[in-house]
Design a protein around this motif. Structure first.
Motif, PDB file in Angstrom:
ATOM      1  N   ALA A 171       1.430 -30.964   1.632  1.00  0.00           N
ATOM      2  CA  ALA A 171       2.552 -32.136   1.602  1.00  0.00           C
ATOM      3  C   ALA A 171       3.693 -31.853   1.521  1.00  0.00           C
ATOM      4  O   ALA A 171       4.014 -30.618   0.908  1.00  0.00           O
ATOM      5  CB  ALA A 171       2.047 -33.120   0.474  1.00  0.00           C
ATOM      6  N   TYR A 172       4.692 -32.413   2.549  1.00  0.00           N
ATOM      7  CA  TYR A 172       6.133 -32.063   2.236  1.00  0.00           C
ATOM      8  C   TYR A 172       6.691 -30.815   3.147  1.00  0.00           C
ATOM      9  O   TYR A 172       7.627 -30.813   3.643  1.00  0.00           O
ATOM     10  CB  TYR A 172       6.769 -32.234   0.742  1.00  0.00           C
ATOM     11  N   ILE A 173       5.866 -29.717   3.084  1.00  0.00           N
ATOM     12  CA  ILE A 173       6.206 -28.458   3.285  1.00  0.00           C
ATOM     13  C   ILE A 173       5.486 -28.049   4.660  1.00  0.00           C
ATOM     14  O   ILE A 173       5.562 -26.837   5.171  1.00  0.00           O
ATOM     15  CB  ILE A 173       6.572 -27.213   2.369  1.00  0.00           C
ATOM     16  N   GLY A 174       4.359 -28.778   4.989  1.00  0.00           N
ATOM     17  CA  GLY A 174       3.454 -28.525   6.071  1.00  0.00           C
ATOM     18  C   GLY A 174       3.956 -28.203   7.337  1.00  0.00           C
ATOM     19  O   GLY A 174       3.582 -27.314   8.127  1.00  0.00           O
ATOM     20  N   ARG A 175       5.204 -28.942   7.507  1.00  0.00           N
ATOM     21  CA  ARG A 175       5.839 -28.696   8.956  1.00  0.00           C
ATOM     22  C   ARG A 175       6.283 -27.197   9.094  1.00  0.00           C
ATOM     23  O   ARG A 175       6.708 -26.842  10.250  1.00  0.00           O
ATOM     24  CB  ARG A 175       6.803 -29.640   9.212  1.00  0.00           C
ATOM     25  N   SER A 176       6.271 -26.630   7.933  1.00  0.00           N
ATOM     26  CA  SER A 176       6.881 -25.061   7.874  1.00  0.00           C
ATOM     27  C   SER A 176       5.887 -24.344   7.834  1.00  0.00           C
ATOM     28  O   SER A 176       6.187 -23.047   7.699  1.00  0.00           O
ATOM     29  CB  SER A 176       7.852 -25.003   6.936  1.00  0.00           C
ATOM     30  N   GLY A 177       4.621 -24.556   8.197  1.00  0.00           N
ATOM     31  CA  GLY A 177       3.422 -23.690   8.224  1.00  0.00           C
ATOM     32  C   GLY A 177       2.758 -23.531   6.918  1.00  0.00           C
ATOM     33  O   GLY A 177       1.859 -22.504   6.827  1.00  0.00           O
ATOM     34  N   TRP A 178       2.886 -24.221   5.991  1.00  0.00           N
ATOM     35  CA  TRP A 178       2.364 -24.553   4.876  1.00  0.00           C
ATOM     36  C   TRP A 178       0.944 -25.401   4.745  1.00  0.00           C
ATOM     37  O   TRP A 178       0.966 -26.229   5.214  1.00  0.00           O
ATOM     38  CB  TRP A 178       3.154 -24.812   3.322  1.00  0.00           C
ATOM     39  N   ASN A 179      -0.044 -24.379   4.161  1.00  0.00           N
ATOM     40  CA  ASN A 179      -1.337 -25.197   4.148  1.00  0.00           C
ATOM     41  C   ASN A 179      -2.063 -25.305   2.724  1.00  0.00           C
ATOM     42  O   ASN A 179      -1.614 -24.281   1.960  1.00  0.00           O
ATOM     43  CB  ASN A 179      -2.451 -24.478   5.083  1.00  0.00           C
ATOM     44  N   ARG A 180      -2.851 -26.270   2.513  1.00  0.00           N
ATOM     45  CA  ARG A 180      -3.371 -26.308   1.292  1.00  0.00           C
ATOM     46  C   ARG A 180      -4.813 -26.028   1.575  1.00  0.00           C
ATOM     47  O   ARG A 180      -5.593 -26.339   2.430  1.00  0.00           O
ATOM     48  CB  ARG A 180      -3.637 -27.840   0.826  1.00  0.00           C
ATOM     49  N   ARG A 195       4.111 -24.479  12.357  1.00  0.00           N
ATOM     50  CA  ARG A 195       2.660 -25.349  12.305  1.00  0.00           C
ATOM     51  C   ARG A 195       1.610 -25.105  13.387  1.00  0.00           C
ATOM     52  O   ARG A 195       0.353 -25.281  13.035  1.00  0.00           O
ATOM     53  CB  ARG A 195       3.307 -26.938  12.294  1.00  0.00           C
ATOM     54  N   ASP A 196       1.899 -24.921  14.451  1.00  0.00           N
ATOM     55  CA  ASP A 196       0.822 -24.703  15.506  1.00  0.00           C
ATOM     56  C   ASP A 196      -0.175 -23.414  15.071  1.00  0.00           C
ATOM     57  O   ASP A 196      -1.200 -23.660  14.929  1.00  0.00           O
ATOM     58  CB  ASP A 196       1.334 -24.382  16.876  1.00  0.00           C
ATOM     59  N   GLU A 197       0.530 -22.399  14.619  1.00  0.00           N
ATOM     60  CA  GLU A 197      -0.115 -21.280  14.332  1.00  0.00           C
ATOM     61  C   GLU A 197      -0.954 -21.500  12.830  1.00  0.00           C
ATOM     62  O   GLU A 197      -2.109 -21.150  12.892  1.00  0.00           O
ATOM     63  CB  GLU A 197       0.829 -19.984  14.204  1.00  0.00           C
ATOM     64  N   ALA A 198      -0.450 -22.448  12.000  1.00  0.00           N
ATOM     65  CA  ALA A 198      -1.166 -22.577  10.821  1.00  0.00           C
ATOM     66  C   ALA A 198      -2.367 -23.488  11.041  1.00  0.00           C
ATOM     67  O   ALA A 198      -3.172 -23.712  10.030  1.00  0.00           O
ATOM     68  CB  ALA A 198       0.020 -23.183   9.828  1.00  0.00           C
TER      69      ALA A 198
END
Length: 120
Positions: free
Chosen positions: A74-83, A56-59
């Protein structure tokens, strides 16, 4: 980038294929059938969701650079996903780079036999 340009860009990646696992929510996956992994959520065409980084920090770099056009998914952002908004201030070349990075990260998590001819 238009939704058609994004589709075309994703479709030419080795092993990539389009799927609609949820009603009206197209995605691009890589890997075989049921074991295929999503690397881009296409949604309604106004944005894409990509795996921006492994953490998440890198994202969060995207959120700093484009506060009006990038957000935590939403929901998967903690794993490094961005909109990432496609019709906003993010240049097309950076959207393509984000798709490339997402593809690379997802492919790296596949079993070696599904990573393509250039897999190490």
């Amino acid at each position: 980038m238009t939704p058609e340009e994004i589709r075309a860009y994703c479709a030419v990646k080795w092993g990539a294929w389009e799927d609609v696992p949820w009603e009206d929510d197209p995605v691009f996956k890589v890997g075989p059938g049921e074991r295929g992994k999503i690397f881009v959520f296409l949604g309604d065409g106004s944005s894409i969701v990509v795996k921006a980084a492994t953490t998440r920090d890198e994202a969060d770099d995207w959120l700093t650079r484009y506060p009006d056009d990038a957000s935590v998914a939403a929901y998967i952002g903690r794993s490094g996903w961005n909109r990432l908004r496609t019709g906003g201030g993010i240049p097309d070349d950076e959207l393509r780079e984000a798709i490339d990075r997402s593809y690379e990260l997802v492919v790296a998590g596949l079993p070696k036999k599904y990573r393509g001819p250039d897999a190490e």
